[in-house]
Each structure stands twice: as C-alpha cells, then as structure tokens.
Design an enzyme around this catalytic site. Structure first.
Site, short mmCIF file in Angstrom:
data_model
loop_
_atom_site.label_atom_id
_atom_site.label_comp_id
_atom_site.label_asym_id
_atom_site.label_seq_id
_atom_site.Cartn_x
_atom_site.Cartn_y
_atom_site.Cartn_z
N ARG A 45 0.85 -1.21 0.00
CA ARG A 45 0.00 0.00 0.00
C ARG A 45 0.88 1.25 0.00
O ARG A 45 0.59 2.23 -0.69
CB ARG A 45 -0.95 0.00 1.22
N LYS A 135 -11.26 15.79 4.94
CA LYS A 135 -12.47 15.32 4.26
C LYS A 135 -13.32 14.46 5.18
O LYS A 135 -12.78 13.69 5.98
CB LYS A 135 -12.06 14.48 3.04
N GLU A 176 -18.50 16.46 2.20
CA GLU A 176 -18.88 15.50 1.15
C GLU A 176 -20.16 14.76 1.49
O GLU A 176 -20.14 13.73 2.16
CB GLU A 176 -17.74 14.48 0.92
N LYS A 218 -17.96 18.78 -1.79
CA LYS A 218 -17.67 17.62 -2.65
C LYS A 218 -18.96 16.84 -2.85
O LYS A 218 -19.28 15.93 -2.08
CB LYS A 218 -16.58 16.76 -2.00
P1 13P Z 1 -14.59 8.27 -5.88
O1 13P Z 1 -14.19 9.36 -6.85
O2 13P Z 1 -13.98 6.94 -6.20
O3 13P Z 1 -16.05 8.24 -5.63
O4 13P Z 1 -13.92 8.66 -4.50
C1 13P Z 1 -13.99 9.96 -4.07
C2 13P Z 1 -14.02 9.98 -2.61
O5 13P Z 1 -13.21 10.62 -1.98
C3 13P Z 1 -15.07 9.23 -1.93
O6 13P Z 1 -15.10 9.60 -0.59
#
Ligand code: 13P
Length: 338
Positions: A45, A135, A176, A218
């Site tokens: 990873r 985030k 988000e 987001k």
């Molecule tokens: P995806 O673009 O794969 O949806 O991932 C974005 C993300 O940060 C999801 O939390």
C-alpha cells in the site's frame, strides 16, 4: 487565520487543477488490490501511494491529495514523509478524518458517518503533520422510501460539526454528502434528493457557523442510478447537475469538487467538461476530487510491480491531464490518445 484558510481553499481549486482522492481505508484498498491480484500489505500500500505521489508532471493538474491515516504516517523509499513529498511539489496534503459510515439506528438500510468523538485532537495532530485540509464523507442511499429525514439530518449535523472543528483547527474542510449511484432511480429522483440533501447540509453549516469562504463542497453529480433502465445523456447530467447546484449552493463557497462515485473514468471526465461548458452563471470553480476515476487505470497499469511503475504513473498523468482540461471545459477525446 480565516484569511489563510480561504486562500488555501481557493488554491485547491486553482484554474485547471483538482484533487486526487487517495484516502481509501485499508479494507477498501485491499478490496481494490484483490480484484487485480495485488497482495495488500502495509508495504504494497505504501509503494502504491508512492507511485501515485511521485508521478511526474501530475502536480500541474493536482492541487491536493487526500490521504488516509495509515498513509500520512508513511514515507517514500528515501525516508521523506508523504506529506512532505506532496508539499515539496506544491500539492496540499489532505486527510480523511471520518471513521466510516455505520448503520443508522432505527433505519437498518441507511448509514450515518461517525468520527466526531476525539476529532479535535486528531485534527490538531494531522495539522502538525502537515495536513492543510480534511475530508468527511456522508452517504445517502436512494430507494422507494429513502432517504429518511433521520438519515439526512443526522449526516448533515455531523458534517456541520466536523467542518466547524476543522476551521477551528486551521484545516479547510471538504464537505462530502454523497448521494449514491446504487439503485434503479431516475435522474429526476437523484436531482430531487441531491437538492434536499444540499439544503440540509448548508443549513447545518450555517447553524454551526462554518465560514463558507473557507470550505469546499464535494457532491455527487446528478445522475441516474446505475440500474435505471434509462441512462441519462452527458448533456442531461450536466444540465441537471448545474441546475441543482445553482439552486442549493451559496456563491460564497469557492469551489465544488466532484466525487466520481463509481462512474466510468471517461464518463467522469466528459461530465465534468460538459458542466463547465454550459452557459450561464457558475459562481464557484467546478473541478474534480476523484478517487476511482483517477486511480483505476493507474492501479491496473502498475499491477503491484516495480517494472510497471512508470506505466502506472503515466496512466495517472493522463487522467489528471484530461480532468484538468475538463475543469476548464477544454477536454477533447483526442487528448485520450496523446
Ligand atoms: P470516488 O471518486 O472513487 O467516488 O472517490 C472519491 C471519494 O473521496 C469518496 O469519498
């Protein structure tokens, strides 16, 4: 401090740039590695993230990278902490700070994102490790009788509390609320739910006194469910998405950074480009914060092998280049072959 946060938020959405979401948890990254027959260990990873973060030229199109707790504590093979590997290229280090979406009590088919307990101390530690933004992802599922009011309000409240704590701790919050593509719902239903969710989220941000100039949103794009018999065209997605955002996102927010949410990588680029090409007011920068849509081709090309590292980096560069153009409305299909 507020001024500095606002300028970081603005820099994250600088013209022609977007964010690489590389914040998969260990179980999620392991699942993606498994699908390609790549062994998941702390070292593989780490090597994967090093491949992504040292991809030559990608910094032209990538303003920030979202890491996971394991990753921000790791180093490149020459012993440089990843946050420094990124910041030395002019890329802002970011960090996922929620602890995951857990079953919502009383509504077994829905989830609420957890992680508020102890969050202030975790944010302070990440800031001291070089993180400049954070985030938190909430997930909202559409079904006949879903989402419930309980799910939307619990997730919106948590996003508001998280964002206020981030700003207190000198980190730009990326907020988000993801309305999932899973299911057979129409694009119209997605627009209705996305609008209601954004309304609840901005209400919670207001209640928690979040400074809108110092955050980024987001969201998902407005799109039909993956099992919907009628898939919407690129133009329809663009029109519905921009209409929904105009109705629900205050102009004080500097940028909208879409998630890809399981869209095919080319569709994610085409949709972003089409949204940016639409006429009429777009008071925020509109760009990407893609995970799968940026990483999938890079992971496939890399395959976990040293010999194919360069191919993985080239694949990431290509997607970053195409998406960088899409956030200016300047993407063309010919760029895929370049
Ligand atoms: P995806 O673009 O794969 O949806 O991932 C974005 C993300 O940060 C999801 O939390």
């Amino acid at each position: 401090m507020t001024h500095e946060l606002a300028s970081t938020a603005a820099a994250l959405v600088a013209d022609g740039k977007g964010i690489l979401a590389a914040d998969e948890t260990v179980p999620t990254l392991t699942k993606r590695f498994d699908a390609l027959g790549i062994r998941s260990t702390e070292e593989t990873r780490r090597a994967y993230r090093e491949m992504l973060f040292t991809s030559k030229g990608a910094a032209e199109f990538i303003s920030g990278v979202i890491m996971y707790d394991e990753t921000i504590r790791q180093e490149s093979s020459d012993g440089t902490p990843f946050a420094e590997v990124l910041s030395s290229q002019g890329i802002f280090p970011g960090i996922k700070v929620d602890t995951g979406a857990k079953p919502l009590a009383g509504s077994p088919d829905e989830k609420v994102t957890e992680g508020l307990d102890g969050l202030r101390d975790r944010l302070s530690e990440y800031r001291s490790m070089g993180a400049r933004f954070a985030k938190w992802r909430a997930v909202i599922r559409i079904a006949d009788a879903l989402p419930s009011v309980a799910c939307v309000s619990a997730n919106a409240h948590a996003l508001g509390r998280y964002a206020a704590l981030c700003q207190e701790q000198d980190l730009v919050p990326i907020v988000e609320p993801e309305v999932l593509m899973d299911g057979s719902h129409t694009i119209e239903r997605c627009e209705e739910v996305t609008g209601a969710v954004l309304h609840a989220v901005f209400n919670a941000l207001f209640e928690q006194r979040v400074v809108l100039e110092s955050m980024l949103l987001k969201p998902n794009m407005v799109i039909a469910g993956e099992k919907c018999p009628r898939a919407a065209s690129v133009e329809e997605v663009a029109v519905a998405t921009l209409r929904c955002l105009r109705r629900h996102v205050p102009v004080a927010v500097p940028g909208i950074v879409f998630l890809s949410g399981g869209q095919d990588q080319l569709a994610a680029t085409a949709h972003l480009n089409a949204i940016n090409r639409l006429p009429g007011p777009k008071p925020w920068k509109i760009t990407f914060s893609y995970g799968r849509a940026l990483q999938d081709p890079a992971m496939e090309a890399w395959q976990g092998r040293e010999e194919t590292l360069r191919m993985g980096q080239e694949a990431l560069y290509r997607r970053a280049h195409c998406n960088g153009a899409a956030c200016l409305g300047k993407y063309t299909a010919e760029m895929e072959a370049a």
